[in-house]
Write an enzyme that holds these catalytic residues in place. Sequence first.
Site, PDB file in Angstrom:
ATOM      1  N   GLN A 100      63.987 -54.232-102.804  1.00 41.47           N
ATOM      2  CA  GLN A 100      64.240 -55.612-103.212  1.00 41.47           C
ATOM      3  C   GLN A 100      63.359 -55.975-104.394  1.00 41.47           C
ATOM      4  O   GLN A 100      63.451 -57.067-104.927  1.00 41.47           O
ATOM      5  CB  GLN A 100      63.892 -56.557-102.056  1.00 41.47           C
ATOM      6  CG  GLN A 100      64.677 -56.292-100.798  1.00 41.47           C
ATOM      7  CD  GLN A 100      64.096 -57.084 -99.639  1.00 41.47           C
ATOM      8  OE1 GLN A 100      64.402 -58.244 -99.440  1.00 41.47           O
ATOM      9  NE2 GLN A 100      63.233 -56.446 -98.871  1.00 41.47           N
ATOM     10  N   ASN A 101      62.462 -55.055-104.767  1.00 42.87           N
ATOM     11  CA  ASN A 101      61.505 -55.362-105.825  1.00 42.87           C
ATOM     12  C   ASN A 101      62.147 -55.248-107.196  1.00 42.87           C
ATOM     13  O   ASN A 101      63.055 -54.444-107.411  1.00 42.87           O
ATOM     14  CB  ASN A 101      60.297 -54.427-105.733  1.00 42.87           C
ATOM     15  CG  ASN A 101      59.517 -54.655-104.455  1.00 42.87           C
ATOM     16  OD1 ASN A 101      59.694 -55.682-103.816  1.00 42.87           O
ATOM     17  ND2 ASN A 101      58.685 -53.703-104.092  1.00 42.87           N
ATOM     18  N   ASP A 103      60.008 -54.901-109.892  1.00 41.24           N
ATOM     19  CA  ASP A 103      58.885 -54.487-110.738  1.00 41.24           C
ATOM     20  C   ASP A 103      59.045 -53.099-111.353  1.00 41.24           C
ATOM     21  O   ASP A 103      58.228 -52.685-112.179  1.00 41.24           O
ATOM     22  CB  ASP A 103      57.567 -54.561-109.941  1.00 41.24           C
ATOM     23  CG  ASP A 103      57.626 -53.755-108.637  1.00 41.24           C
ATOM     24  OD1 ASP A 103      58.312 -52.713-108.599  1.00 41.24           O
ATOM     25  OD2 ASP A 103      56.985 -54.178-107.655  1.00 41.24           O
ATOM     26  N   HIS A 118      67.925 -56.165-106.370  1.00 47.46           N
ATOM     27  CA  HIS A 118      67.751 -57.422-107.112  1.00 47.46           C
ATOM     28  C   HIS A 118      67.556 -57.188-108.607  1.00 47.46           C
ATOM     29  O   HIS A 118      67.068 -58.064-109.314  1.00 47.46           O
ATOM     30  CB  HIS A 118      66.570 -58.216-106.533  1.00 47.46           C
ATOM     31  CG  HIS A 118      66.794 -58.644-105.116  1.00 47.46           C
ATOM     32  ND1 HIS A 118      65.801 -59.112-104.292  1.00 47.46           N
ATOM     33  CD2 HIS A 118      67.928 -58.666-104.367  1.00 47.46           C
ATOM     34  CE1 HIS A 118      66.309 -59.390-103.098  1.00 47.46           C
ATOM     35  NE2 HIS A 118      67.594 -59.121-103.118  1.00 47.46           N
ATOM     36  N   ASN A 211      53.779 -52.393 -92.080  1.00 51.48           N
ATOM     37  CA  ASN A 211      53.478 -53.761 -92.513  1.00 51.48           C
ATOM     38  C   ASN A 211      52.227 -54.218 -91.742  1.00 51.48           C
ATOM     39  O   ASN A 211      52.155 -54.004 -90.532  1.00 51.48           O
ATOM     40  CB  ASN A 211      54.674 -54.675 -92.158  1.00 51.48           C
ATOM     41  CG  ASN A 211      54.645 -56.020 -92.886  1.00 51.48           C
ATOM     42  OD1 ASN A 211      53.592 -56.637 -93.014  1.00 51.48           O
ATOM     43  ND2 ASN A 211      55.809 -56.464 -93.332  1.00 51.48           N
ATOM     44  N   PRO A 212      51.252 -54.817 -92.401  1.00 52.37           N
ATOM     45  CA  PRO A 212      50.085 -55.289 -91.639  1.00 52.37           C
ATOM     46  C   PRO A 212      50.480 -56.280 -90.545  1.00 52.37           C
ATOM     47  O   PRO A 212      49.802 -56.389 -89.530  1.00 52.37           O
ATOM     48  CB  PRO A 212      49.205 -55.966 -92.696  1.00 52.37           C
ATOM     49  CG  PRO A 212      49.661 -55.410 -94.004  1.00 52.37           C
ATOM     50  CD  PRO A 212      51.116 -55.055 -93.839  1.00 52.37           C
ATOM     51  N   ALA A 227      50.812 -50.377 -96.859  1.00 48.72           N
ATOM     52  CA  ALA A 227      51.697 -49.289 -97.287  1.00 48.72           C
ATOM     53  C   ALA A 227      50.915 -48.160 -97.951  1.00 48.72           C
ATOM     54  O   ALA A 227      51.173 -46.980 -97.704  1.00 48.72           O
ATOM     55  CB  ALA A 227      52.756 -49.835 -98.243  1.00 48.72           C
TER      56      ALA A 227
HETATM   57  P1  NAD Z   1      57.955 -61.079 -98.907  1.00 48.71           P
HETATM   58  O1  NAD Z   1      56.894 -61.579 -99.847  1.00 48.71           O
HETATM   59  O2  NAD Z   1      58.847 -62.044 -98.250  1.00 48.71           O
HETATM   60  O3  NAD Z   1      57.240 -60.239 -97.767  1.00 48.71           O
HETATM   61  C1  NAD Z   1      56.208 -59.338 -98.070  1.00 48.71           C
HETATM   62  C2  NAD Z   1      55.886 -58.571 -96.811  1.00 48.71           C
HETATM   63  O4  NAD Z   1      54.943 -57.562 -97.168  1.00 48.71           O
HETATM   64  C3  NAD Z   1      55.242 -59.416 -95.703  1.00 48.71           C
HETATM   65  O5  NAD Z   1      55.901 -59.118 -94.486  1.00 48.71           O
HETATM   66  C4  NAD Z   1      53.790 -58.949 -95.694  1.00 48.71           C
HETATM   67  O6  NAD Z   1      53.225 -58.977 -94.380  1.00 48.71           O
HETATM   68  C5  NAD Z   1      53.926 -57.539 -96.189  1.00 48.71           C
HETATM   69  N1  NAD Z   1      52.737 -56.991 -96.863  1.00 48.71           N
HETATM   70  C6  NAD Z   1      51.755 -57.633 -97.545  1.00 48.71           C
HETATM   71  N2  NAD Z   1      50.866 -56.757 -98.032  1.00 48.71           N
HETATM   72  C7  NAD Z   1      51.297 -55.521 -97.658  1.00 48.71           C
HETATM   73  C8  NAD Z   1      50.808 -54.193 -97.879  1.00 48.71           C
HETATM   74  N3  NAD Z   1      49.684 -53.957 -98.589  1.00 48.71           N
HETATM   75  N4  NAD Z   1      51.506 -53.153 -97.348  1.00 48.71           N
HETATM   76  C9  NAD Z   1      52.648 -53.359 -96.630  1.00 48.71           C
HETATM   77  N5  NAD Z   1      53.145 -54.595 -96.398  1.00 48.71           N
HETATM   78  C10 NAD Z   1      52.486 -55.661 -96.910  1.00 48.71           C
HETATM   79  O7  NAD Z   1      58.755 -59.996 -99.732  1.00 48.71           O
HETATM   80  P2  NAD Z   1      60.247 -59.436 -99.585  1.00 48.71           P
HETATM   81  O8  NAD Z   1      60.581 -59.231 -98.154  1.00 48.71           O
HETATM   82  O9  NAD Z   1      60.306 -58.294-100.530  1.00 48.71           O
HETATM   83  O10 NAD Z   1      61.220 -60.592-100.092  1.00 48.71           O
HETATM   84  C11 NAD Z   1      60.835 -61.402-101.151  1.00 48.71           C
HETATM   85  C12 NAD Z   1      61.741 -61.480-102.383  1.00 48.71           C
HETATM   86  O11 NAD Z   1      60.847 -61.659-103.498  1.00 48.71           O
HETATM   87  C13 NAD Z   1      62.541 -60.293-102.734  1.00 48.71           C
HETATM   88  O12 NAD Z   1      63.792 -60.781-103.047  1.00 48.71           O
HETATM   89  C14 NAD Z   1      61.905 -59.682-104.018  1.00 48.71           C
HETATM   90  O13 NAD Z   1      62.897 -59.423-104.984  1.00 48.71           O
HETATM   91  C15 NAD Z   1      61.035 -60.744-104.569  1.00 48.71           C
HETATM   92  N6  NAD Z   1      59.685 -60.297-105.011  1.00 48.71           N
HETATM   93  C16 NAD Z   1      59.526 -59.114-105.665  1.00 48.71           C
HETATM   94  C17 NAD Z   1      58.249 -58.686-106.046  1.00 48.71           C
HETATM   95  C18 NAD Z   1      58.108 -57.365-106.770  1.00 48.71           C
HETATM   96  O14 NAD Z   1      59.041 -56.932-107.444  1.00 48.71           O
HETATM   97  N7  NAD Z   1      56.979 -56.689-106.631  1.00 48.71           N
HETATM   98  C19 NAD Z   1      57.126 -59.469-105.776  1.00 48.71           C
HETATM   99  C20 NAD Z   1      57.342 -60.702-105.118  1.00 48.71           C
HETATM  100  C21 NAD Z   1      58.619 -61.099-104.735  1.00 48.71           C
END
Ligand code: NAD
Length: 242
Positions: A100-101, A103, A118, A211-212, A227
């Site tokens: 879903q990222n 980045d 996405h 996931n933490p 992760a």
């Molecule tokens: P989310 O922010 O809703 O959930 C993040 C999850 O990651 C949480 O459950 C949290 O407990 C967990 N988490 C936090 N730190 C962690 C780690 N070090 N290791 C493992 N897990 C960890 O994110 P989502 O479920 O991806 O949904 C959010 C939406 O936001 C998506 O549609 C995405 O496209 C977008 N998004 C993308 C990015 C990116 O591209 N990096 C960043 C922020 C949001």
Amino acid sequence: MSSYREIAELIVKEKACVALTGAGISAESGIATFRDKGGLWEKYDPVRYASIDAFRTDPSKYWLIRGEFIRNYDRYQPNSAHLALTKLEDLGLLNHVITQNIDGLHRKAGSRKVIELHGSLREINCLGCHRTYLAPKVPDGTPPHCECGAILKPNTVLFGEQLPPVALENAYREASRCRVMLLIGTSAVVQPAASLPHVARQNGAVVAEVNPEKAFPDADFFFAAKAATALPEIVAQVEQLM
Ligand code: NAD
Ligand code: ZN
């Protein structure tokens, strides 16, 4: 907590693993997650800044929140979790990464079979002549304009937009075919990605969550860990078994 050895044994035995990743896998690359304190959406209302309607009305708002990432694209680097998934693919044990990222870090890590549900901030499209620019190279300005004069839009799915149909179809196919799904760093609430672990389980796969904080109550295995800690452990166990 589940045992790394046990999930590694399944991955090696089944040879049909898929990873579904969310913002959490990139947390240790210095990119804030959706719901984190200090995350983007705490500061900016997504409907006003990141919806397709808002983009049509005033594209400078979306560029305000995404421009910096795009212009600093080369600074963000994959962490050991992205790299562990690449290794699993190289070993012939990981069919696809569904993310879903936006980045681009899975591709930067060398993963080849990546489904970006996405879209990605790496590609920036001209809404006029359809030319594509690649981050970090993008003309100046908020919003930047193409050489032809038209507005540029990052190739990401904004709120209110449909997901790319081919990516979605491939994600459902992979989720239903896999025998093991690694569910990594996602709060598993954003649809339709949230339905993919259910699809996997309904088709007989085992779901292992990293996931933490537990987000998917039906997970068969749960690793309460970051992760970047858990994935290298799992892959190290896999390598011992090969
Ligand atoms: P989310 O922010 O809703 O959930 C993040 C999850 O990651 C949480 O459950 C949290 O407990 C967990 N988490 C936090 N730190 C962690 C780690 N070090 N290791 C493992 N897990 C960890 O994110 P989502 O479920 O991806 O949904 C959010 C939406 O936001 C998506 O549609 C995405 O496209 C977008 N998004 C993308 C990015 C990116 O591209 N990096 C960043 C922020 C949001
Ligand atoms: Zn153009």
